[in-house]
Design an enzyme around this catalytic site. Sequence first.
Site, PDB file in Angstrom:
ATOM      1  N   TYR A 141      29.086 -20.334  50.616  1.00  0.00           N
ATOM      2  CA  TYR A 141      28.239 -19.330  51.255  1.00  0.00           C
ATOM      3  C   TYR A 141      28.190 -18.022  50.474  1.00  0.00           C
ATOM      4  O   TYR A 141      27.131 -17.606  49.996  1.00  0.00           O
ATOM      5  CB  TYR A 141      28.723 -19.078  52.683  1.00  0.00           C
ATOM      6  CG  TYR A 141      27.805 -18.153  53.459  1.00  0.00           C
ATOM      7  CD1 TYR A 141      26.548 -18.602  53.862  1.00  0.00           C
ATOM      8  CD2 TYR A 141      28.186 -16.860  53.771  1.00  0.00           C
ATOM      9  CE1 TYR A 141      25.688 -17.771  54.561  1.00  0.00           C
ATOM     10  CE2 TYR A 141      27.334 -16.018  54.466  1.00  0.00           C
ATOM     11  CZ  TYR A 141      26.090 -16.477  54.856  1.00  0.00           C
ATOM     12  OH  TYR A 141      25.244 -15.644  55.538  1.00  0.00           O
ATOM     13  N   ASP A 195      16.056 -24.348  54.104  1.00  0.00           N
ATOM     14  CA  ASP A 195      16.430 -23.230  53.253  1.00  0.00           C
ATOM     15  C   ASP A 195      17.428 -23.554  52.136  1.00  0.00           C
ATOM     16  O   ASP A 195      17.942 -24.643  52.007  1.00  0.00           O
ATOM     17  CB  ASP A 195      16.893 -22.054  54.090  1.00  0.00           C
ATOM     18  CG  ASP A 195      16.263 -20.751  53.587  1.00  0.00           C
ATOM     19  OD1 ASP A 195      15.457 -20.788  52.646  1.00  0.00           O
ATOM     20  OD2 ASP A 195      16.569 -19.698  54.161  1.00  0.00           O
ATOM     21  N   LYS A 332      14.991  -5.800  49.593  1.00  0.00           N
ATOM     22  CA  LYS A 332      14.024  -5.068  50.425  1.00  0.00           C
ATOM     23  C   LYS A 332      13.547  -3.775  49.775  1.00  0.00           C
ATOM     24  O   LYS A 332      12.606  -3.143  50.259  1.00  0.00           O
ATOM     25  CB  LYS A 332      14.630  -4.760  51.798  1.00  0.00           C
ATOM     26  CG  LYS A 332      15.080  -6.002  52.561  1.00  0.00           C
ATOM     27  CD  LYS A 332      13.931  -6.971  52.804  1.00  0.00           C
ATOM     28  CE  LYS A 332      14.392  -8.192  53.603  1.00  0.00           C
ATOM     29  NZ  LYS A 332      13.292  -9.165  53.822  1.00  0.00           N
ATOM     30  N   GLU A 434       4.775  -8.970  63.018  1.00  0.00           N
ATOM     31  CA  GLU A 434       5.133  -8.428  64.333  1.00  0.00           C
ATOM     32  C   GLU A 434       4.447  -7.090  64.581  1.00  0.00           C
ATOM     33  O   GLU A 434       3.945  -6.825  65.680  1.00  0.00           O
ATOM     34  CB  GLU A 434       6.653  -8.285  64.420  1.00  0.00           C
ATOM     35  CG  GLU A 434       7.389  -9.612  64.440  1.00  0.00           C
ATOM     36  CD  GLU A 434       8.883  -9.479  64.210  1.00  0.00           C
ATOM     37  OE1 GLU A 434       9.596 -10.496  64.282  1.00  0.00           O
ATOM     38  OE2 GLU A 434       9.345  -8.346  63.945  1.00  0.00           O
ATOM     39  N   ASP A 550       7.345 -55.031  29.643  1.00  0.00           N
ATOM     40  CA  ASP A 550       7.322 -53.799  28.854  1.00  0.00           C
ATOM     41  C   ASP A 550       8.697 -53.133  28.974  1.00  0.00           C
ATOM     42  O   ASP A 550       9.494 -53.483  29.867  1.00  0.00           O
ATOM     43  CB  ASP A 550       6.202 -52.903  29.381  1.00  0.00           C
ATOM     44  CG  ASP A 550       6.175 -51.549  28.717  1.00  0.00           C
ATOM     45  OD1 ASP A 550       6.329 -51.482  27.484  1.00  0.00           O
ATOM     46  OD2 ASP A 550       6.011 -50.541  29.432  1.00  0.00           O
TER      47      ASP A 550
END
Length: 785
Positions: A141, A195, A332, A434, A550
């Site tokens: 993680y 994800d 961000k 939103e 082949d």
Amino acid sequence: MGKHRSLLGPKGALGALYSARTAAAWSERIDPFRPSGAERARAGGTWPLVLLRWWRVSRLIIVSNRLPVQLDDRGGLVRSTGGLTSAMRGLGEVPHRWVGWPGQLSSSAADGREALTRRLREEQGCEPVFIDDEVAYEQFYEGYSNATLWPLLHYMTERARFEPSWFHGYEAVNRRFADVVLEVAGRGARVWVHDYQLMLLPAMLRAARPDLRIGFFLHVPFPSHEVFRVLPERETVLRGLLGADLIGFHTFGYLRHFRSALLRSLDQDSMPDGALVDGRHVRFGVYPIGHNREAFDRVTTQPRYQAQLEELQRDFGDRRIVLSVERLDYTKGIPHKLQAIDRFLGEHPERRKDTVFFILAVPSRQSVDAYRELTARVQLAIGELNGRYSTFSRQPVHFYNRGTSLERLAALYAFAEVALVTPLVDGMNLVAKEYVDCRGAPGARPGTLILSETAGAAQELAGAILVNPYDAQGVARAIASAIARTPHEASAAMDPMRSRVRKHDAEAWARSFVGDLELESRVPLDPAAEVGDALLERIVGATRLGLILDYDGTLRRFVGKPEDATPELELLELLERLGALTGTRLGIVSGRPEAFLQQHLGHLPAWLVAEHGFRQRVPGGEWEDANPRADLTWLDVVRPILEQAADLTPGTHVEVKKSALVWHYRRADPEFGAWKAGELVGALTEVAANMPVEVHRGHKIVEVASQQVSKGAALDALVQSWAPDLVVACGDDRTDESMFHRRDAYPLLETIKVGPGATYAAWRLPGVAAVRRFLQRIVELRTGE
């Protein structure tokens, strides 16, 4: 009922499993998958289609890094608030189970693991994947997922770290997820993997359970190949994803980058809608995720929302709010945003009294040094801004480093006249959607969205003011422009966007992906039929059987370097057994030069034919020309043309054979090489129009070969030598068609095309793996094993 019976298991117990009463109950509950009246009419007024869809969807398994619930401080289970959890609510009453990690457990919680598992199963329909090993957690993680993949997928290679041990942990935890999924997945279950933390999982599931229908959705960007190629394990990760039946992305740009990575890292050709991988059609799709419209519709009717809106009106009624909402993450671009705000306030002193910037930055990964450093940097920059531009009564920037309630968030969205959404790169960005949706909330002001052009949402929200987040001056101009808009101008730009985001919300996204996952993942292979029992029965009954095979693309997969495509031990053992079968003759007819065939296959009990029929050898014999009178004077004319193409195209070379010339472009840039190959074929066709040659384009090659030799002529010679009562010829490319066209001359000939594409062959196998299974089946049937 025959088709439904086969899908529902060996006993076909549809009637026993589901009563008519159950069918009627579920048909009322599962609206997204309920057939229309017309569909029911076509079904003869019965309910088998409803039952079949319920049965399929009830086996839907959602797999993500985190479960949609987590333990609170008192040991209770609380619903998570993440974007994926919200989006999955779009499935409504559709039965599904969720597999994921419940989070790090305390020592007391770990002791009660069995009880917690029962609670999650019974109360939430969840199956936990426990990662209590601290080393595994850090490697999987904090290490590979968030210190390697996260920055790399967001184009931030300078932040990515590459520790070999991390990938081992990542692989081990993906395997742990696979074990849990395999425990709970019924036959033919639908598994939807989510994800970047689980990019190896689809291939693991595919290897263990081919019956599963597997979908994968990437919630973050997929970068260009120039960035992705930095990943040391790129090939393994891509193969992990290709285990899925359906792979989804937010935008077509991400899909385009993924296809480029497949081509350049795996030499895997594809189309925009999918790729043929080991005989399977892996489909690709674009599914822009939507926001949880239902939650905002519900919360904006509540008294608490109205109270929050009234509080904002009392405190800031005479001022314009410019709102930013994001996680405190380096992707961000908050420091870049603050530079733009500084520019705006410096260049527009008249706006300092009537404009206030709200920055709501939710803490993220505070155990990671980079995130703690970012938090400190942002707080320092905001302090300097407020110190520079504040008055005794007002400060321009309000910074909140915490989460907030949905009611408060909806009120901020509705009240703010400008939303400043400027991530450096973002898979989608639901904040933008939103904000747009809340323009229709009770008491909402007209608003303007400023959106980073590098966010996935920019592809959908055409009415936003799009900005380059790295251009502080440009963002400052956009802020000034947004504040100066009239209510009519703001509404004219906003209304079409709001209509779209409400129509394409989280529920529509989930339904769209799951619906596509239900579709069959097959490539139509007409006009040839898939190899079936009729052909095998004829092979079993043959007294004198001839097999003509082949090599590249038929017995052996293509690889990056042709010289590396040597036969594996498994293939050699299979060919040895085929050649030793009673009443069977084996021939390998290849475009490879005799030296390669002699070195790797010369010990086999097989007839070998090199250079598409120019050189040949009986088992244990000497090599000889098949046609000693073939005219090869053209070689000296054509060779300079190919060598010039090699000089002008980096990564290409010319292979000189005794009867052919081959221009290889496997190591060139794939798109550039394909373009030059097209040009070269055109030039060669014109130059060689009056020569006894054939020009053809194969897999990463352009070949010029003598017309006086061919695989078809080699087949003629073998049939004459063997005198069989049945011959099976199998190949994958254009040179093999000369064998397939011998069908008209030989009733005893059965022909098999390997892979997709037009063919004169009667039968078809999807790929190399299928060819080997077919040959193994011949061994079993003719030996009675």
